[in-house]
Every structure is written in structure tokens, then in C-alpha cells.
Scaffold this motif. Structure first.
Motif, PDB file in Angstrom:
ATOM      1  N   GLN A 129       1.433  -1.164   0.053  1.00 19.60           N
ATOM      2  CA  GLN A 129       0.135  -0.234  -0.132  1.00 19.60           C
ATOM      3  C   GLN A 129       0.452   1.383   0.108  1.00 19.60           C
ATOM      4  O   GLN A 129       0.580   2.233  -0.717  1.00 19.60           O
ATOM      5  CB  GLN A 129      -1.179   0.374   1.085  1.00 19.60           C
ATOM      6  N   ALA A 130       2.101   1.114   0.739  1.00 21.13           N
ATOM      7  CA  ALA A 130       3.085   2.263   1.014  1.00 21.13           C
ATOM      8  C   ALA A 130       3.407   2.338  -0.866  1.00 21.13           C
ATOM      9  O   ALA A 130       4.395   4.106  -1.543  1.00 21.13           O
ATOM     10  CB  ALA A 130       3.640   1.959   1.872  1.00 21.13           C
ATOM     11  N   ALA A 131       3.760   1.740  -1.499  1.00 24.88           N
ATOM     12  CA  ALA A 131       4.464   1.643  -2.338  1.00 24.88           C
ATOM     13  C   ALA A 131       3.593   2.506  -3.520  1.00 24.88           C
ATOM     14  O   ALA A 131       3.642   3.101  -4.474  1.00 24.88           O
ATOM     15  CB  ALA A 131       5.438   0.626  -3.086  1.00 24.88           C
ATOM     16  N   TYR A 132       2.003   1.762  -3.153  1.00 28.02           N
ATOM     17  CA  TYR A 132       1.253   1.865  -4.247  1.00 28.02           C
ATOM     18  C   TYR A 132       0.844   3.607  -4.405  1.00 28.02           C
ATOM     19  O   TYR A 132       0.751   4.143  -5.094  1.00 28.02           O
ATOM     20  CB  TYR A 132       0.079   1.274  -4.253  1.00 28.02           C
ATOM     21  N   ARG A 133       0.988   3.345  -2.820  1.00 32.03           N
ATOM     22  CA  ARG A 133       0.649   5.602  -2.842  1.00 32.03           C
ATOM     23  C   ARG A 133       1.850   6.187  -3.669  1.00 32.03           C
ATOM     24  O   ARG A 133       0.818   6.812  -4.779  1.00 32.03           O
ATOM     25  CB  ARG A 133       1.097   5.883  -1.478  1.00 32.03           C
ATOM     26  N   LEU A 134       3.080   6.082  -3.330  1.00 38.13           N
ATOM     27  CA  LEU A 134       3.763   7.151  -4.116  1.00 38.13           C
ATOM     28  C   LEU A 134       4.060   6.527  -5.108  1.00 38.13           C
ATOM     29  O   LEU A 134       4.826   7.311  -6.315  1.00 38.13           O
ATOM     30  CB  LEU A 134       5.615   6.340  -3.412  1.00 38.13           C
ATOM     31  N   THR A 135       3.655   5.160  -5.647  1.00 40.42           N
ATOM     32  CA  THR A 135       3.619   5.494  -7.285  1.00 40.42           C
ATOM     33  C   THR A 135       2.152   6.205  -7.934  1.00 40.42           C
ATOM     34  O   THR A 135       2.754   6.721  -9.336  1.00 40.42           O
ATOM     35  CB  THR A 135       3.767   3.854  -7.832  1.00 40.42           C
ATOM     36  N   LEU A 136       1.807   5.600  -7.241  1.00 42.76           N
ATOM     37  CA  LEU A 136       0.606   6.759  -7.673  1.00 42.76           C
ATOM     38  C   LEU A 136       0.196   8.436  -7.787  1.00 42.76           C
ATOM     39  O   LEU A 136       0.241   9.127  -9.031  1.00 42.76           O
ATOM     40  CB  LEU A 136      -1.149   6.387  -6.913  1.00 42.76           C
ATOM     41  N   ASP A 137       1.395   8.770  -7.197  1.00 40.81           N
ATOM     42  CA  ASP A 137       1.710   9.871  -6.823  1.00 40.81           C
ATOM     43  C   ASP A 137       2.696  10.068  -8.203  1.00 40.81           C
ATOM     44  O   ASP A 137       2.355  10.892  -8.822  1.00 40.81           O
ATOM     45  CB  ASP A 137       2.507  10.927  -5.618  1.00 40.81           C
ATOM     46  N   SER A 138       3.730   9.727  -8.182  1.00 41.94           N
ATOM     47  CA  SER A 138       4.377   9.542 -10.044  1.00 41.94           C
ATOM     48  C   SER A 138       4.002   9.048 -10.546  1.00 41.94           C
ATOM     49  O   SER A 138       4.225  10.234 -11.608  1.00 41.94           O
ATOM     50  CB  SER A 138       5.760   8.657  -9.488  1.00 41.94           C
ATOM     51  N   LEU A 187       7.848  13.635 -10.770  1.00 38.61           N
ATOM     52  CA  LEU A 187       8.088  13.140  -9.983  1.00 38.61           C
ATOM     53  C   LEU A 187       8.710  12.389  -9.487  1.00 38.61           C
ATOM     54  O   LEU A 187       8.168  10.985  -9.424  1.00 38.61           O
ATOM     55  CB  LEU A 187       6.872  12.754  -8.842  1.00 38.61           C
ATOM     56  N   ILE A 188       9.328  11.646  -8.833  1.00 39.04           N
ATOM     57  CA  ILE A 188      10.633  10.675  -8.524  1.00 39.04           C
ATOM     58  C   ILE A 188      10.620  10.628  -7.387  1.00 39.04           C
ATOM     59  O   ILE A 188      10.227  11.255  -6.313  1.00 39.04           O
ATOM     60  CB  ILE A 188      12.149  10.529  -9.107  1.00 39.04           C
ATOM     61  N   SER A 189      10.408   8.603  -7.209  1.00 42.11           N
ATOM     62  CA  SER A 189       9.613   8.582  -6.210  1.00 42.11           C
ATOM     63  C   SER A 189      10.218   7.082  -5.439  1.00 42.11           C
ATOM     64  O   SER A 189      11.330   6.457  -6.715  1.00 42.11           O
ATOM     65  CB  SER A 189       8.207   7.878  -5.699  1.00 42.11           C
ATOM     66  N   ASN A 190      10.944   7.036  -4.423  1.00 44.57           N
ATOM     67  CA  ASN A 190      12.038   5.975  -3.953  1.00 44.57           C
ATOM     68  C   ASN A 190      11.051   5.309  -3.148  1.00 44.57           C
ATOM     69  O   ASN A 190      10.592   5.251  -2.185  1.00 44.57           O
ATOM     70  CB  ASN A 190      12.760   6.640  -3.398  1.00 44.57           C
ATOM     71  N   ILE A 191      11.179   3.561  -3.583  1.00 44.69           N
ATOM     72  CA  ILE A 191       9.918   2.556  -2.835  1.00 44.69           C
ATOM     73  C   ILE A 191      11.382   1.543  -2.183  1.00 44.69           C
ATOM     74  O   ILE A 191      11.165   0.411  -1.880  1.00 44.69           O
ATOM     75  CB  ILE A 191       9.022   1.944  -4.103  1.00 44.69           C
TER      76      ILE A 191
END
Length: 198
Positions: A10-19, A25-29
Motif C-alpha cells: 500500500q505504501a509503495a502504491y501511494r508513492l507510485t500513484l503520486d508519480s 516526480l521521482i519516488s523512492n521505494i
């Protein structure tokens, strides 16, 4: 696997959705990718995306020297089905893929149709690194004016993508992953121009 398939995904999904909603926007997972304790032939971030996006309804294709074992592992973890490039929902172009593999993927990936453009393929591409260096200029939905990125890869992906996405709303979406478990999402609505340094 120490990865929590609920909270970490879920945390990775939120970051991916933001990107995806804010291209450039570069997100780090890495927090999630570092919890994978298995031998894999792809980046940890790539496998986290697979665990997030794949299920029994998904068809996928792997382009890699280790295609057979990677596809088998993905099937065991997600029950997604391996298929050919033309009919794949997701196509993984791993770091060890040949340049001609990426060209073939762009040429053959399904761009959707006018009734169901959302059913187009998403290509996940592993690269050396993604950054906000001012090499490429992005404009379009989700970007206030413009932003800048760099994707360190040897392939002519900008031209290949532009050619594939000429007939909006048809086209493919891209997700780049790198060694540091950064992700960069480029939906088909994003315009990309190579920056000319004067």
C-alpha cells in the motif's frame, strides 16, 4: 520474504500513484524493496511493482536473458500469466535486455483501442538511474508548467515512445526503475522534448 504484502505494498502504491499523477516526480521505494529477501534477476523496485500490479487477471511478458526463470517466479508469486508482447498488459524490460528488445516492445506493445484506450500496455523499464537533471523537458497534465528529468539508458526510447503515442488516446504508459529503487512514471499524456542547451 519480509515484505508485508498489505502495508508495504500500500505504501509503495501511494508513492507510485503520486508519480503517475505528477509526471516527473521521482519516488523512492527502497524501504519496500529492501525487505525482499530472495534471489531475483531484476531490481527490487521492479519486483515490488510486480507484486503491486499483477494478479490472476494480468498477462505479462519479460524481456531478459533470464526470461524463463523470472517469468516462472512472477507466475508463482502473483498467478499472472506469461504471454507474448502483443497481448501483454505489462511488459518488463529488465536491465540485461538487448537494445533491440526494447525497440520490439515499443513496436508491438498494445496501445489500446478507441473503445478501451485504458487497456493499453504499460512498459516497466529498468535503467541505470533516473534523475531531475535537465536533459528532457516534460509538459502536460499533472505538471504545472514544465519539469525536467534524465533517464540514463542507451536506447532511443524518447523517439520510440513518441512514435507509439501519436494517436491519443491510444498509446502506452511507462514506468522506469533504477538501481537505487527510484521510480519515474510517464503516462501517455505527458509530452517529452529533448532539451537544447545553448
Amino acid at each position: 520474504m519480509k515484505l508485508d504484502l498489505v502495508h508495504d505494498i500500500q505504501a509503495a502504491y501511494r508513492l507510485t500513484l503520486d508519480s503517475m499523477s505528477r509526471p516527473g516526480l521521482i519516488s523512492n521505494i527502497s524501504n519496500q524493496a529492501d525487505k525482499l529477501n530472495m534471489e531475483i534477476s531484476c531490481f527490487g523496485s521492479t519486483l515490488v511493482l510486480v507484486l503491486m500490479l499483477f494478479d490472476t487477471e494480468v498477462k505479462f511478458k519479460v524481456c531478459s536473458e533470464h526470461e524463463a526463470e523470472t517469468a516462472k517466479l512472477i507466475n508463482q508469486l502473483t498467478y499472472a500469466k506469461e504471454t507474448e508482447v502483443e497481448s501483454a498488459d505489462y511488459i518488463l524490460v529488465l536491465k540485461d535486455a538487448k537494445p533491440e528488445d526494447l525497440e520490439e516492445v515499443f513496436r508491438k506493445a498494445y496501445p489500446g483501442d478507441l473503445l478501451d484506450p485504458h487497456k493499453a500496455a504499460t512498459i516497466i523499464i529498468e535503467t541505470d538511474y533516473v534523475s531531475i537533471d535537465q536533459t528532457l523537458t516534460l509538459t502536460g497534465p499533472g505538471i504545472e508548467k514544465e519539469c525536467y528529468i534524465d533517464v540514463k539508458t542507451n536506447d532511443h526510447w524518447v523517439e520510440l515512445r513518441a512514435e507509439k503515442n501519436t494517436e491519443y488516446p491510444l498509446g502506452i504508459d511507462l514506468i522506469f526503475t533504477d538501481w537505487h529503487d527510484n521510480i519515474l512514471c510517464l503516462p501517455r499524456t505527458t509530452q517529452i522534448a529533448k532539451r537544447v542547451i545553448k
